[in-house]
Design a protein around this motif. Structure first.
Motif, PDB file in Angstrom:
ATOM      1  N   ALA A  15     -20.948  25.743 -47.778  1.00 23.56           N
ATOM      2  CA  ALA A  15     -21.221  26.445 -46.509  1.00 23.56           C
ATOM      3  C   ALA A  15     -21.470  25.380 -45.340  1.00 23.56           C
ATOM      4  O   ALA A  15     -22.111  24.381 -45.400  1.00 23.56           O
ATOM      5  N   SER A  16     -21.065  25.753 -44.132  1.00 23.59           N
ATOM      6  CA  SER A  16     -21.476  24.770 -43.094  1.00 23.59           C
ATOM      7  C   SER A  16     -22.742  24.851 -42.824  1.00 23.59           C
ATOM      8  O   SER A  16     -23.562  25.775 -42.871  1.00 23.59           O
ATOM      9  N   GLY A  17     -23.415  23.841 -42.225  1.00 21.60           N
ATOM     10  CA  GLY A  17     -24.961  23.603 -41.704  1.00 21.60           C
ATOM     11  C   GLY A  17     -25.425  23.223 -42.844  1.00 21.60           C
ATOM     12  O   GLY A  17     -26.744  22.756 -42.590  1.00 21.60           O
ATOM     13  N   SER A  18     -25.205  23.045 -44.249  1.00 18.55           N
ATOM     14  CA  SER A  18     -26.176  22.510 -45.174  1.00 18.55           C
ATOM     15  C   SER A  18     -25.843  20.991 -45.405  1.00 18.55           C
ATOM     16  O   SER A  18     -24.772  20.602 -45.086  1.00 18.55           O
ATOM     17  N   ARG A  19     -26.838  20.167 -45.826  1.00 26.23           N
ATOM     18  CA  ARG A  19     -26.984  18.925 -45.945  1.00 26.23           C
ATOM     19  C   ARG A  19     -26.052  18.538 -46.914  1.00 26.23           C
ATOM     20  O   ARG A  19     -25.857  17.243 -47.314  1.00 26.23           O
ATOM     21  N   ASP A  20     -26.169  19.035 -48.157  1.00 28.52           N
ATOM     22  CA  ASP A  20     -25.510  19.072 -49.283  1.00 28.52           C
ATOM     23  C   ASP A  20     -24.332  20.106 -49.574  1.00 28.52           C
ATOM     24  O   ASP A  20     -24.469  21.280 -49.041  1.00 28.52           O
ATOM     25  N   SER A  21     -23.352  19.963 -50.068  1.00 30.54           N
ATOM     26  CA  SER A  21     -22.429  21.086 -50.490  1.00 30.54           C
ATOM     27  C   SER A  21     -21.544  20.749 -51.686  1.00 30.54           C
ATOM     28  O   SER A  21     -21.616  19.657 -52.152  1.00 30.54           O
ATOM     29  N   TRP A  22     -21.010  21.539 -52.063  1.00 30.13           N
ATOM     30  CA  TRP A  22     -19.643  21.257 -53.070  1.00 30.13           C
ATOM     31  C   TRP A  22     -18.406  20.692 -52.589  1.00 30.13           C
ATOM     32  O   TRP A  22     -18.040  21.475 -51.482  1.00 30.13           O
ATOM     33  N   TRP A  23     -17.716  19.962 -53.174  1.00 34.25           N
ATOM     34  CA  TRP A  23     -16.470  19.358 -52.658  1.00 34.25           C
ATOM     35  C   TRP A  23     -15.561  19.435 -53.660  1.00 34.25           C
ATOM     36  O   TRP A  23     -15.703  19.154 -54.838  1.00 34.25           O
ATOM     37  N   ARG A  24     -14.383  19.827 -53.391  1.00 33.24           N
ATOM     38  CA  ARG A  24     -13.210  19.750 -54.256  1.00 33.24           C
ATOM     39  C   ARG A  24     -12.521  18.598 -54.238  1.00 33.24           C
ATOM     40  O   ARG A  24     -12.175  18.089 -53.203  1.00 33.24           O
ATOM     41  N   ARG A  25     -12.234  17.755 -55.438  1.00 37.27           N
ATOM     42  CA  ARG A  25     -11.686  16.382 -55.512  1.00 37.27           C
ATOM     43  C   ARG A  25     -10.077  16.647 -55.819  1.00 37.27           C
ATOM     44  O   ARG A  25      -9.873  17.219 -56.985  1.00 37.27           O
ATOM     45  N   GLY A  26      -9.379  16.097 -55.228  1.00 37.30           N
ATOM     46  CA  GLY A  26      -8.124  16.000 -55.583  1.00 37.30           C
ATOM     47  C   GLY A  26      -7.709  14.725 -56.300  1.00 37.30           C
ATOM     48  O   GLY A  26      -7.986  13.650 -55.779  1.00 37.30           O
ATOM     49  N   ASP A  27      -6.993  14.858 -57.582  1.00 35.86           N
ATOM     50  CA  ASP A  27      -6.595  13.684 -58.163  1.00 35.86           C
ATOM     51  C   ASP A  27      -5.407  13.178 -58.109  1.00 35.86           C
ATOM     52  O   ASP A  27      -5.091  12.257 -58.157  1.00 35.86           O
ATOM     53  N   ARG A  28      -4.499  14.336 -57.561  1.00 34.77           N
ATOM     54  CA  ARG A  28      -3.252  13.921 -57.569  1.00 34.77           C
ATOM     55  C   ARG A  28      -2.640  14.269 -55.915  1.00 34.77           C
ATOM     56  O   ARG A  28      -3.021  15.256 -55.531  1.00 34.77           O
ATOM     57  N   PHE A  87      -4.812  20.463 -55.139  1.00 32.67           N
ATOM     58  CA  PHE A  87      -6.325  19.973 -55.609  1.00 32.67           C
ATOM     59  C   PHE A  87      -6.193  20.463 -56.882  1.00 32.67           C
ATOM     60  O   PHE A  87      -5.964  21.692 -57.466  1.00 32.67           O
ATOM     61  N   ASP A  88      -6.861  19.793 -57.706  1.00 32.53           N
ATOM     62  CA  ASP A  88      -7.517  20.262 -59.184  1.00 32.53           C
ATOM     63  C   ASP A  88      -8.523  21.262 -58.889  1.00 32.53           C
ATOM     64  O   ASP A  88      -9.013  21.615 -57.622  1.00 32.53           O
ATOM     65  N   GLU A  89      -9.003  21.760 -59.801  1.00 34.01           N
ATOM     66  CA  GLU A  89     -10.338  22.738 -59.816  1.00 34.01           C
ATOM     67  C   GLU A  89     -11.615  22.150 -60.014  1.00 34.01           C
ATOM     68  O   GLU A  89     -12.517  23.045 -60.524  1.00 34.01           O
ATOM     69  N   ILE A  90     -11.766  20.858 -59.979  1.00 34.39           N
ATOM     70  CA  ILE A  90     -13.057  20.339 -60.139  1.00 34.39           C
ATOM     71  C   ILE A  90     -13.997  20.259 -58.903  1.00 34.39           C
ATOM     72  O   ILE A  90     -13.592  19.841 -57.904  1.00 34.39           O
ATOM     73  N   LEU A  91     -15.144  20.933 -58.998  1.00 35.86           N
ATOM     74  CA  LEU A  91     -16.030  21.351 -57.879  1.00 35.86           C
ATOM     75  C   LEU A  91     -17.023  20.144 -58.223  1.00 35.86           C
ATOM     76  O   LEU A  91     -17.909  20.414 -59.141  1.00 35.86           O
ATOM     77  N   LEU A  92     -17.409  19.392 -57.257  1.00 37.29           N
ATOM     78  CA  LEU A  92     -18.367  18.543 -57.393  1.00 37.29           C
ATOM     79  C   LEU A  92     -19.668  18.705 -56.367  1.00 37.29           C
ATOM     80  O   LEU A  92     -19.240  18.829 -55.269  1.00 37.29           O
ATOM     81  N   TYR A 139     -22.294  14.539 -60.615  1.00 40.18           N
ATOM     82  CA  TYR A 139     -22.004  15.553 -61.569  1.00 40.18           C
ATOM     83  C   TYR A 139     -23.049  16.771 -61.616  1.00 40.18           C
ATOM     84  O   TYR A 139     -22.524  17.895 -61.943  1.00 40.18           O
ATOM     85  N   GLU A 140     -24.200  16.519 -61.313  1.00 40.06           N
ATOM     86  CA  GLU A 140     -25.213  17.467 -61.439  1.00 40.06           C
ATOM     87  C   GLU A 140     -25.796  17.936 -59.929  1.00 40.06           C
ATOM     88  O   GLU A 140     -26.249  17.023 -59.136  1.00 40.06           O
ATOM     89  N   PRO A 141     -26.078  19.345 -59.710  1.00 43.52           N
ATOM     90  CA  PRO A 141     -26.582  19.631 -58.340  1.00 43.52           C
ATOM     91  C   PRO A 141     -27.860  19.041 -58.022  1.00 43.52           C
ATOM     92  O   PRO A 141     -28.329  18.529 -56.998  1.00 43.52           O
ATOM     93  N   GLU A 142     -28.596  18.986 -59.116  1.00 42.02           N
ATOM     94  CA  GLU A 142     -30.132  18.609 -59.084  1.00 42.02           C
ATOM     95  C   GLU A 142     -30.371  16.931 -58.570  1.00 42.02           C
ATOM     96  O   GLU A 142     -31.082  16.531 -57.910  1.00 42.02           O
ATOM     97  N   HIS A 143     -29.334  16.403 -58.894  1.00 37.54           N
ATOM     98  CA  HIS A 143     -29.094  14.914 -58.434  1.00 37.54           C
ATOM     99  C   HIS A 143     -28.726  14.657 -57.079  1.00 37.54           C
ATOM    100  O   HIS A 143     -29.551  13.666 -56.519  1.00 37.54           O
ATOM    101  N   VAL A 144     -28.035  15.743 -56.469  1.00 36.65           N
ATOM    102  CA  VAL A 144     -27.785  15.530 -54.958  1.00 36.65           C
ATOM    103  C   VAL A 144     -29.319  15.785 -54.211  1.00 36.65           C
ATOM    104  O   VAL A 144     -29.497  15.314 -53.231  1.00 36.65           O
ATOM    105  N   GLU A 145     -29.814  16.680 -54.713  1.00 36.54           N
ATOM    106  CA  GLU A 145     -31.284  17.110 -54.128  1.00 36.54           C
ATOM    107  C   GLU A 145     -32.158  15.919 -54.168  1.00 36.54           C
ATOM    108  O   GLU A 145     -32.771  15.630 -53.501  1.00 36.54           O
ATOM    109  N   GLU A 146     -32.120  15.308 -55.244  1.00 34.08           N
ATOM    110  CA  GLU A 146     -33.287  14.279 -55.503  1.00 34.08           C
ATOM    111  C   GLU A 146     -32.652  13.135 -54.308  1.00 34.08           C
ATOM    112  O   GLU A 146     -33.768  12.607 -54.008  1.00 34.08           O
ATOM    113  N   ALA A 147     -31.444  12.750 -54.373  1.00 32.78           N
ATOM    114  CA  ALA A 147     -31.094  11.793 -53.521  1.00 32.78           C
ATOM    115  C   ALA A 147     -31.279  12.103 -52.087  1.00 32.78           C
ATOM    116  O   ALA A 147     -31.907  11.345 -51.212  1.00 32.78           O
ATOM    117  N   ILE A 148     -31.001  13.350 -51.602  1.00 31.30           N
ATOM    118  CA  ILE A 148     -31.578  13.642 -50.510  1.00 31.30           C
ATOM    119  C   ILE A 148     -32.750  13.416 -49.867  1.00 31.30           C
ATOM    120  O   ILE A 148     -33.374  12.850 -49.145  1.00 31.30           O
TER     121      ILE A 148
END
Length: 121
Positions: A8-21, A44-49, A96-105
């Motif tokens: 969602a826009s406006g959030s400081r962290d979000s989920w990103w889709r990573r394209g491997d190929r 894009f593959d379906e890995i949401l990070l 890999y884990e959402p809680e790690h994003v929160e800790e980093a922020i």
């Protein structure tokens, strides 16, 4: 890797889709950052990070420097440094884990680890 916003826009962290190929081109043209325009179509593959956006970085920042400072918060999948048209550096740090994003922020926002200018996370 190519990046496309999935949060969602406006959030400081979000989920990103990573394209491997990257199809249709033999090189990453850097067209995706934050869902930006341009470039050829990508599959894009379906890995949401869970991903932290890091701004106010020095122009000469290296992905390894960011990885070094952010790895204490959890296992990192990848780091992508981007330079915009005005030569401002920013990056995405994908955990890999959402809680790690929160800790980093919480720990890194406003820190001056790359000089006198505080970073935005």
């Amino acid at each position: 890797a190519n990046w496309q916003s999935g949060g969602a826009s406006g959030s400081r962290d979000s989920w990103w889709r990573r394209g491997d190929r990257y199809r249709g081109s033999s090189a990453d043209n850097g067209s995706g950052g934050g869902g930006g325009s341009g470039g050829s179509a990508a599959r894009f593959d379906e890995i949401l990070l869970p991903c932290a956006w890091v701004g106010s970085l020095p122009e000469d920042i290296k992905e390894d420097d960011l990885r070094h400072h952010f790895q204490e918060f959890g296992e990192i999948d990848c780091v992508k440094v981007c330079i915009d048209q005005e030569n401002r550096a920013f990056a995405f740090v994908a955990f890999y884990e959402p809680e790690h994003v929160e800790e980093a922020i919480e720990a890194m926002h406003g820190s001056t680890i790359f000089g006198d200018k505080p970073i935005t996370v």
